[in-house]
Design a protein around this motif. Sequence first.
Motif, PDB file in Angstrom:
ATOM      1  N   MET A   1       0.828  -1.198   0.000  1.00  0.00           N
ATOM      2  CA  MET A   1       0.000   0.000   0.000  1.00  0.00           C
ATOM      3  C   MET A   1       0.871   1.260   0.000  1.00  0.00           C
ATOM      4  SD  MET A   1      -3.276  -0.422  -0.104  1.00  0.00           S
ATOM      5  CE  MET A   1      -4.556  -1.656   0.140  1.00  0.00           C
ATOM      6  N   LEU A   2       0.363   2.303  -0.644  1.00  0.00           N
ATOM      7  CA  LEU A   2       1.042   3.588  -0.693  1.00  0.00           C
ATOM      8  C   LEU A   2       0.385   4.560   0.283  1.00  0.00           C
ATOM      9  CD1 LEU A   2       1.289   3.972  -4.584  1.00  0.00           C
ATOM     10  CD2 LEU A   2       3.077   3.149  -3.034  1.00  0.00           C
ATOM     11  N   ARG A   3       1.138   5.591   0.671  1.00  0.00           N
ATOM     12  CA  ARG A   3       0.606   6.652   1.524  1.00  0.00           C
ATOM     13  C   ARG A   3       1.271   7.973   1.127  1.00  0.00           C
ATOM     14  NH1 ARG A   3       3.942   3.542   4.608  1.00  0.00           N
ATOM     15  NH2 ARG A   3       5.857   4.561   5.331  1.00  0.00           N
ATOM     16  N   CYS A   4       0.692   9.059   1.595  1.00  0.00           N
ATOM     17  CA  CYS A   4       1.218  10.383   1.273  1.00  0.00           C
ATOM     18  C   CYS A   4       2.597  10.551   1.897  1.00  0.00           C
ATOM     19  CB  CYS A   4       0.250  11.433   1.793  1.00  0.00           C
ATOM     20  SG  CYS A   4       0.616  13.096   1.238  1.00  0.00           S
ATOM     21  N   SER A   5       3.593  10.877   1.082  1.00  0.00           N
ATOM     22  CA  SER A   5       4.976  11.031   1.541  1.00  0.00           C
ATOM     23  C   SER A   5       5.326  12.493   1.770  1.00  0.00           C
ATOM     24  CB  SER A   5       5.945  10.437   0.517  1.00  0.00           C
ATOM     25  OG  SER A   5       7.284  10.794   0.803  1.00  0.00           O
ATOM     26  N   HIS A   6       5.292  13.294   0.698  1.00  0.00           N
ATOM     27  CA  HIS A   6       5.619  14.706   0.852  1.00  0.00           C
ATOM     28  C   HIS A   6       5.075  15.517  -0.311  1.00  0.00           C
ATOM     29  CE1 HIS A   6       9.049  12.978  -1.404  1.00  0.00           C
ATOM     30  NE2 HIS A   6       9.296  14.186  -1.874  1.00  0.00           N
ATOM     31  N   VAL A   7       4.953  16.809  -0.059  1.00  0.00           N
ATOM     32  CA  VAL A   7       4.460  17.759  -1.048  1.00  0.00           C
ATOM     33  C   VAL A   7       5.640  18.604  -1.502  1.00  0.00           C
ATOM     34  CG1 VAL A   7       2.687  19.470  -1.565  1.00  0.00           C
ATOM     35  CG2 VAL A   7       2.338  17.830   0.296  1.00  0.00           C
ATOM     36  N   ARG A  83       9.142  23.975 -14.817  1.00  0.00           N
ATOM     37  CA  ARG A  83       8.348  25.127 -15.240  1.00  0.00           C
ATOM     38  C   ARG A  83       8.693  26.341 -14.390  1.00  0.00           C
ATOM     39  NH1 ARG A  83       2.604  22.547 -14.679  1.00  0.00           N
ATOM     40  NH2 ARG A  83       2.851  23.821 -12.827  1.00  0.00           N
ATOM     41  N   PRO A  84       8.638  27.538 -14.976  1.00  0.00           N
ATOM     42  CA  PRO A  84       8.920  28.742 -14.179  1.00  0.00           C
ATOM     43  C   PRO A  84       7.821  29.010 -13.153  1.00  0.00           C
ATOM     44  CG  PRO A  84       8.164  29.343 -16.372  1.00  0.00           C
ATOM     45  CD  PRO A  84       8.357  27.859 -16.391  1.00  0.00           C
ATOM     46  N   ASP A  85       8.106  29.925 -12.248  1.00  0.00           N
ATOM     47  CA  ASP A  85       7.184  30.374 -11.211  1.00  0.00           C
ATOM     48  C   ASP A  85       7.222  29.457  -9.988  1.00  0.00           C
ATOM     49  OD1 ASP A  85       6.359  32.483 -12.849  1.00  0.00           O
ATOM     50  OD2 ASP A  85       4.767  31.266 -13.738  1.00  0.00           O
ATOM     51  N   GLU A  86       6.994  30.088  -8.824  1.00  0.00           N
ATOM     52  CA  GLU A  86       6.986  29.354  -7.574  1.00  0.00           C
ATOM     53  C   GLU A  86       5.598  28.778  -7.292  1.00  0.00           C
ATOM     54  OE1 GLU A  86      10.334  31.389  -4.801  1.00  0.00           O
ATOM     55  OE2 GLU A  86       8.423  32.496  -4.890  1.00  0.00           O
ATOM     56  N   GLY A  87       5.557  27.731  -6.478  1.00  0.00           N
ATOM     57  CA  GLY A  87       4.280  27.174  -6.071  1.00  0.00           C
ATOM     58  C   GLY A  87       4.317  25.663  -5.972  1.00  0.00           C
ATOM     59  N   TRP A  88       3.206  25.083  -5.504  1.00  0.00           N
ATOM     60  CA  TRP A  88       3.112  23.628  -5.414  1.00  0.00           C
ATOM     61  C   TRP A  88       3.363  23.004  -6.779  1.00  0.00           C
ATOM     62  CZ3 TRP A  88       3.676  22.848  -0.678  1.00  0.00           C
ATOM     63  CH2 TRP A  88       2.908  23.445   0.321  1.00  0.00           C
ATOM     64  N   ARG A  89       4.180  21.969  -6.805  1.00  0.00           N
ATOM     65  CA  ARG A  89       4.540  21.384  -8.089  1.00  0.00           C
ATOM     66  C   ARG A  89       4.253  19.896  -8.175  1.00  0.00           C
ATOM     67  NH1 ARG A  89       7.247  24.349 -11.662  1.00  0.00           N
ATOM     68  NH2 ARG A  89       5.952  25.844 -10.544  1.00  0.00           N
ATOM     69  N   ASP A  90       4.185  19.184  -7.033  1.00  0.00           N
ATOM     70  CA  ASP A  90       3.984  17.742  -7.128  1.00  0.00           C
ATOM     71  C   ASP A  90       3.635  17.171  -5.758  1.00  0.00           C
ATOM     72  OD1 ASP A  90       3.826  15.302  -8.452  1.00  0.00           O
ATOM     73  OD2 ASP A  90       5.691  15.635  -9.531  1.00  0.00           O
ATOM     74  N   LEU A  91       3.211  15.910  -5.788  1.00  0.00           N
ATOM     75  CA  LEU A  91       2.897  15.162  -4.586  1.00  0.00           C
ATOM     76  C   LEU A  91       3.506  13.781  -4.707  1.00  0.00           C
ATOM     77  CD1 LEU A  91       1.284  14.719  -1.926  1.00  0.00           C
ATOM     78  CD2 LEU A  91      -0.646  14.011  -3.351  1.00  0.00           C
ATOM     79  N   ALA A  92       4.213  13.348  -3.674  1.00  0.00           N
ATOM     80  CA  ALA A  92       4.856  12.032  -3.680  1.00  0.00           C
ATOM     81  C   ALA A  92       4.090  11.070  -2.785  1.00  0.00           C
ATOM     82  CB  ALA A  92       6.303  12.148  -3.208  1.00  0.00           C
ATOM     83  N   LEU A  93       3.942   9.844  -3.268  1.00  0.00           N
ATOM     84  CA  LEU A  93       3.394   8.745  -2.482  1.00  0.00           C
ATOM     85  C   LEU A  93       4.535   7.792  -2.166  1.00  0.00           C
ATOM     86  CD1 LEU A  93       0.203   8.015  -4.629  1.00  0.00           C
ATOM     87  CD2 LEU A  93       0.422   9.586  -2.688  1.00  0.00           C
ATOM     88  N   GLU A  94       4.524   7.201  -0.981  1.00  0.00           N
ATOM     89  CA  GLU A  94       5.648   6.368  -0.564  1.00  0.00           C
ATOM     90  C   GLU A  94       5.219   4.971  -0.155  1.00  0.00           C
ATOM     91  OE1 GLU A  94       7.570   8.017   2.854  1.00  0.00           O
ATOM     92  OE2 GLU A  94       5.758   7.950   4.090  1.00  0.00           O
ATOM     93  N   THR A  95       6.212   4.088  -0.140  1.00  0.00           N
ATOM     94  CA  THR A  95       6.053   2.730   0.345  1.00  0.00           C
ATOM     95  C   THR A  95       7.108   2.481   1.410  1.00  0.00           C
ATOM     96  OG1 THR A  95       6.197   0.394  -0.289  1.00  0.00           O
ATOM     97  CG2 THR A  95       7.531   1.930  -1.534  1.00  0.00           C
TER      98      THR A  95
END
Length: 237
Positions: A1-7, A83-95
């Motif tokens: 199973m995966l879970r939220c790792s980091h933003v 991509r240019p500009d600051e801000g949320w860019r991705d979400l990682a799921l972990e095992t």
Amino acid sequence: MLRCSHVLCKVDDIRSVVDDYRELGFTLEYGSAPERAHNALLWFPEGPFIEFFQLPSVFRLLKWPMAARNGVAAGERLARWARPDEGWRDLALETDDTALGRVHTTLRTSGVRVSRVMDGRRTRPDGAAVRYQFLATRPAALPFVVSAYSPPQRPTDVRHANGARRVGRVRLGVADADRAAFDSLAAHLGPGGPLTVEPAAATGVLGVELDGLNAPLAPGRLHGAALAGPGGRAAAR
């Protein structure tokens, strides 16, 4: 199973980020020696953390070489990060696994489009080596997958002067066009956790809520990170 790792939050100047967040009452640590670091980590005693990273836009030109080596999903992901500009860019799921071979096979078998498994490595400020693996998914706006760090990286004692205790909620918007692909990936998520999903015009992280904040956060010092208090109450003034 995966879970939220980091933003992941893309920023223009990692040193300015560290300075600003420390003045806002957070404890941040550089991912490597401060004089050459390109990322910084905002840990909490439990649950997901936030990673700020700096990546020149010129790295978008490496999309096709990366795709040729590791698969189209990897090339598209790199272009998205650059991509240019600051801000949320991705979400990682972990095992919990330190290698992603089994996870890679499971995802592919269930119809999730993924890149090859890639090896990652960094050297911490104290000189210790950190190793991990990751793989990209398609479409590139979907969360990607990381292994457990070897050795584990969460500090034993994490305290923030502003009272922040953990990531209480990660709001992920999913566009209609990406819903079927996201559902295939989400089928591998464990129960519970801070991740909530809502319809959106474009797929991506919409915001992060922090439990325990005892002071407002100046929006001009957040470097594109949309942070709020519990229940979506704005933490910025």
